[in-house]
Each structure stands twice: as structure tokens, then as C-alpha cells.
Scaffold this active site. Structure first.
Site, PDB file in Angstrom:
ATOM      1  N   GLN A 279      14.256  26.630 -18.492  1.00  7.59           N
ATOM      2  CA  GLN A 279      14.872  28.048 -19.299  1.00  7.59           C
ATOM      3  C   GLN A 279      15.197  28.739 -17.972  1.00  7.59           C
ATOM      4  O   GLN A 279      15.504  30.098 -17.700  1.00  7.59           O
ATOM      5  CB  GLN A 279      14.126  29.328 -19.661  1.00  7.59           C
ATOM      6  CG  GLN A 279      13.564  28.570 -21.148  1.00  7.59           C
ATOM      7  CD  GLN A 279      14.823  28.873 -22.492  1.00  7.59           C
ATOM      8  OE1 GLN A 279      15.309  28.969 -22.034  1.00  7.59           O
ATOM      9  NE2 GLN A 279      14.530  27.490 -23.094  1.00  7.59           N
TER      10      GLN A 279
ATOM     11  N   SER B  56      16.554  20.660 -17.127  1.00  8.29           N
ATOM     12  CA  SER B  56      16.821  19.512 -18.845  1.00  8.29           C
ATOM     13  C   SER B  56      18.535  20.240 -18.660  1.00  8.29           C
ATOM     14  O   SER B  56      18.848  20.899 -18.229  1.00  8.29           O
ATOM     15  CB  SER B  56      15.903  20.318 -20.109  1.00  8.29           C
ATOM     16  OG  SER B  56      17.569  20.057 -20.810  1.00  8.29           O
ATOM     17  N   ALA B  57      18.996  19.344 -18.864  1.00  6.82           N
ATOM     18  CA  ALA B  57      20.467  19.517 -18.856  1.00  6.82           C
ATOM     19  C   ALA B  57      21.211  20.467 -20.469  1.00  6.82           C
ATOM     20  O   ALA B  57      21.967  20.873 -19.854  1.00  6.82           O
ATOM     21  CB  ALA B  57      21.346  18.264 -18.928  1.00  6.82           C
TER      22      ALA B  57
ATOM     23  N   THR C 122      16.939   1.829 -18.015  1.00  8.66           N
ATOM     24  CA  THR C 122      18.349   1.996 -17.906  1.00  8.66           C
ATOM     25  C   THR C 122      18.668   3.151 -17.847  1.00  8.66           C
ATOM     26  O   THR C 122      18.754   4.452 -18.528  1.00  8.66           O
ATOM     27  CB  THR C 122      18.927   0.941 -18.397  1.00  8.66           C
ATOM     28  OG1 THR C 122      19.194  -0.598 -18.204  1.00  8.66           O
ATOM     29  CG2 THR C 122      20.923   1.008 -17.900  1.00  8.66           C
TER      30      THR C 122
ATOM     31  N   CYS D 244       9.574  24.815 -32.623  1.00  8.01           N
ATOM     32  CA  CYS D 244       9.106  24.105 -33.483  1.00  8.01           C
ATOM     33  C   CYS D 244       8.119  25.187 -34.286  1.00  8.01           C
ATOM     34  O   CYS D 244       7.485  23.955 -35.211  1.00  8.01           O
ATOM     35  CB  CYS D 244       8.234  23.096 -32.200  1.00  8.01           C
ATOM     36  SG  CYS D 244       8.919  22.336 -30.647  1.00  8.01           S
TER      37      CYS D 244
HETATM   38  C1  LIG Z   1      14.320  23.106 -24.367  1.00  8.96           C
HETATM   39  C2  LIG Z   1      12.887  23.399 -23.257  1.00  8.96           C
HETATM   40  C3  LIG Z   1      11.891  22.078 -23.165  1.00  8.96           C
HETATM   41  C4  LIG Z   1      12.078  20.975 -23.695  1.00  8.96           C
HETATM   42  O1  LIG Z   1      13.118  20.670 -22.734  1.00  8.96           O
HETATM   43  P1  LIG Z   1      14.405  18.716 -23.870  1.00  8.96           P
HETATM   44  O2  LIG Z   1      14.980  18.032 -22.820  1.00  8.96           O
HETATM   45  O3  LIG Z   1      15.036  19.770 -25.056  1.00  8.96           O
HETATM   46  O4  LIG Z   1      13.309  17.580 -24.335  1.00  8.96           O
HETATM   47  C5  LIG Z   1      11.033  22.403 -22.348  1.00  8.96           C
HETATM   48  N1  LIG Z   1      10.474  23.431 -21.286  1.00  8.96           N
HETATM   49  C6  LIG Z   1      11.108  24.714 -21.684  1.00  8.96           C
HETATM   50  C7  LIG Z   1      11.105  26.011 -21.404  1.00  8.96           C
HETATM   51  C8  LIG Z   1      11.779  24.373 -23.036  1.00  8.96           C
HETATM   52  O5  LIG Z   1      12.791  25.581 -23.121  1.00  8.96           O
END
Ligand SMILES: *Cc1c(COP(=O)(O)O)cnc(C)c1O
Length: 392
Positions: free
Chosen positions: A180, A200-201, A238, A326
Site C-alpha cells: 500500500q 505488488s503491481a 516461467t 477477505c
Molecule cells: C493487496 C495487498 C496484498 C496482496 O497483494 P496481491 O498482489 O493482491 O497478492 C498484500 N498486502 C497488502 C498490504 C495489500 O494491500
């Protein structure tokens, strides 16, 4: 599609067209496997290394310290389980916080079932850990501290620099989930004693299913994905070439536009919070008043069931969240809000609004109007009675 207003940018974002444009050739003409020795494979390999360099440059680390994964979840799993397994002979104690993303919490729970001991640091009413409590919980057998950079539900930003200093003094590895934080907080890895950092992208206008783990050189970590020798033999599988290319482009754009973007979303967030506070009675703004992400507002509406608000808004094309993706479907109160000591009924009457720079002031005003109608409707005494009765 009908008009809609998307206020759930902490859950995911759309893919920017510049990002998509860079990805496209790697799904079409440059489809080669990066492990192949012929030229078509080289195209993919070069594209991966370019993206790795972009991500490294945005964090001010070395390219060889960036490892691609399938997303934030895998990065969190790898950091925690990988360090735990590799350092078991040194100790079996891990420190994390009570408000981590499920990817961290459930990795820790799994380790607890397998001979590790985990301390879940409490947080205060603003969702902030205490440095004194962190210090006091470090033991001889502590091998890892994992505390998130910024919280996905309430936006609170943790004292990462201080945690890093303590971890270094005590010779304990430090992992932070920065999913975040990137795009909103400038991160210079050289200034922070961070050993592992998850990215994360898809929260920064990149594609889903691609992320990375920063692993500082000389960190003792096992792999958790076994197979081929991709990613310097540390993460098999891969490579998701198009995803990696998109991630590189997304982080490049987001780093370049960070200040401008933050200003826009902070103004929208502040406008929203001010209007809600003026127009809707008995609201409570959750999270830290100042140490918070610019685009997050988490608000409790006293004795109004958040689930009802969600569907009222949804029917009118307004997309928000009840906290984490979740805990929404299962009607469980958010573990983050409970850890901040909010009573169950307050946690269950809370919504998260996260803004993006495609939102407008008109959107905000419209959403506040609909929201006050919703609160008026579901805040009626018989609705409140039913909400409370369902809880008990
Ligand atoms: C969205 C999120 C994740 C998970 O990332 P994904 O790429 O969706 O698996 C982990 N930590 C935080 C704080 C997130 O907001």
C-alpha cells in the site's frame, strides 16, 4: 457500461493505458521464453531486466536485489516462511503486528503450527504499533520482524525507520509489506534498514498477478517455489514477462507522478471526510489523524450495518469496501478495527473509501449525498435494533 464511481483503489486499480501498451507486444510477437537461448527468448529476457532496473531505481536498491513473484501475497509468504526456514537453527521467534494483511498473518499462523513462536504486537486506537513494545518483545531467539509499511484498511503508516534501526541493533531480519505504500510514500531503501520488502503491481495501475520481493544482498532466505532456475535460482517458474513489463512501467509512472497524484487524492479524501462529517451525524474517522496514506478514509457510521450501506451504494454504481476484501463476504468484523479496540458493532458499521486520481470533486459530492440517504435509511431505529439483535 453504466456510469459508476470507483472508490476502492486499495483493493485494486485498473491498468493504465500506457502500461497496457507496453505489455501488449510481450503477449503477442515477443512471446519467447526468457530461459531460451535464441533471439526471441532474449527479447523477453531484456524486457525483464529493464523492468527490474526500473523497480530497483524507484526503491534505490540494486537490480539484483529484486525478485519477481506472483504478487504481494507470494512475496509476503516467501519473506516470512523463507527467512523462518533458513534461520531456524538461530531461533524460532517471529514478531509481527496484529493488523497485518492476511498474507502475513496466515503465514505466521502456519509457522506457529510448525514449531515457530509468533508475537503479534498490539496497536493503539490509531492503528500504530509501539516502539517500546517492539523492543520489549525481542528475545534471544527472535529471527524476524515483519511490520507493514502502511495499512490497507485504515491507512496508518508505521514508524519503519525506527523499526529498521532496532532490527539492525538486535541483528534481526526486518520485512515490511509495502504494497500500500508504493506510489504514495517515497521509499529509499538505503535510508531504511529493511532486509525484505513486498510489492505488488495491481494497486498502482499495473496488472494483477505480478509482484516482487526486495531481498537485500546476503540475506539468509530459503526458496519456497521449487522448480527451474529462474530468478537466479531463487524463485522457480516461467517468468510472467508481460506482467513484469507492466509492473516496471506502472512503478515508473507512479514514482514520477507521486507528489502530484498524492496532492490530488488527498484533496479528494479531505473534501470527502469534511463533507461526511458535516452532513452525516455520529461518524467516526478511523486511522491515524496525520500519519496516514493520502487516499484513504475509513469511517464508522454509528449502529448502521456496513453491509446494508455497501449494497445501497452498489445499487447506485458506487464501489467501496467494508475494509479488507477477505473479511467482507464472511461478515466478520475487520481484525484491524478490532485490534484498534473498536467494539464489534463499530467495526461492522465501518466502510473504507480509497481514492484515485480519476475521481472528481463531483463524484465525491454525489457519493456523500447517496451515503447520507443510505445512513438515514438504515439508521432508522428498527434497523439499528435489528443490527444489534443480529450481533448478539
Ligand atoms: C493487496 C495487498 C496484498 C496482496 O497483494 P496481491 O498482489 O493482491 O497478492 C498484500 N498486502 C497488502 C498490504 C495489500 O494491500
Amino acid at each position: 457500461m453504466n456510469r459508476y464511481i470507483y472508490l476502492d483503489h486499495a483493493a485494486t486499480t485498473y491498468v493504465k493505458k500506457e502500461v497496457l501498451a507496453e505489455m501488449y507486444p510481450y503477449l503477442k510477437e515477443f512471446f519467447g521464453n526468457a530461459s531460451s537461448v535464441y533471439n526471441l527468448g532474449n527479447e523477453s529476457k531484456t524486457a525483464i531486466e529493464n523492468a527490474r532496473a526500473k523497480i530497483a531505481s524507484s526503491l534505490n536498491c540494486q537490480a539484483e536485489e529484486i525478485f519477481f513473484t506472483s504478487g504481494g501475497t507470494e512475496s509476503d509468504n516467501w519473506a516470512i516462511k523463507g527467512v523462518a526456514l533458513a534461520n531456524h537453527s538461530r531461533g524460532n521467534h517471529i514478531i509481527t503486528s496484529a493488523i497485518e494483511h492476511p498474507a502475513v498473518i496466515h503465514s505466521c499462523k502456519f509457522l506457529e503450527q510448525n514449531g515457530f513462536e509468533v508475537t503479534y504486537l498490539p496497536v493503539n486506537e490509531y492503528g500504530m504499533i509501539s516502539i517500546a513494545q517492539l523492543k520489549a518483545s525481542i528475545k534471544k531467539n527472535t529471527i524476524l520482524i515483519s511490520v507493514m509499511y502502511a495499512n490497507n484498511e485504515v491507512g496508518t503508516i508505521q514508524p519503519i525507520q525506527e523499526i529498521g534501526q532496532i532490527a539492525e541493533e538486535k541483528n534481526v531480519y526486518f520485512h515490511t509489506d509495502a504494497v500500500q505504500a508504493i506510489g504514495h510514500i517515497p521509499i529509499d531503501i538505503k535510508d531504511l534498514n529493511i532486509d525484505l520488502l513486498s510489492l505488488s503491481a495491481h494497486k498502482i495501475y499495473g496488472p494483477k498477478g505480478i509482484g516482487a520481493l526486495f531481498i537485500k544482498n546476503r540475506t539468509n532466505i530459503d526458496k519456497i517455489m521449487h522448480g527451474g532456475s529462474q530468478e537466479k535460482d531463487k524463485r522457480a517458474g516461467t517468468e510472467n514477462v508481460a506482467g513484469i513489463v507492466g509492473f516496471g512501467k506502472a512503478i515508473e509512472i507512479t514514482s514520477k507522478d507521486m507528489d502530484k497524484n498524492n496532492k490530488v487524492i488527498k484533496a479528494l479524501r479531505d473534501r470527502f471526510v469534511n463533507l461526511v462529517s458535516q452532513k452525516i451525524p455520529d461518524v467516526r474517522i478511523n486511522g491515524h489523524p496525520t500519519k496516514r496514506l493520502p487516499g484513504n478514509a475509513n469511517i464508522s457510521f454509528e449502529l448502521v450495518n456496513a453491509k446494508n450501506l455497501l449494497s445501497f451504494l452498489d445499487e447506485r454504481g458506487i464501489y467501496v469496501s467494508s475494509g479488507s476484501a477477505c473479511s467482507c463476504a464472511s461478515l466478520r468484523p475487520s481484525h484491524v478495527l478490532l485490534a484498534m479496540n473498536l467494539p464489534q458493532e463499530v467495526a461492522l458499521s465501518s466502510l473504507r473509501f480509497t481514492f484515485g486520481n480519476e475521481n472528481t470533486e463531483n463524484d465525491i459530492d454525489f457519493v456523500v449525498d447517496i451515503l447520507s440517504q443510505a445512513v438515514e435509511h438504515y439508521g432508522a431505529p428498527h434497523c439499528q435494533d435489528k443490527f444489534l439483535a443480529d450481533l448478539s
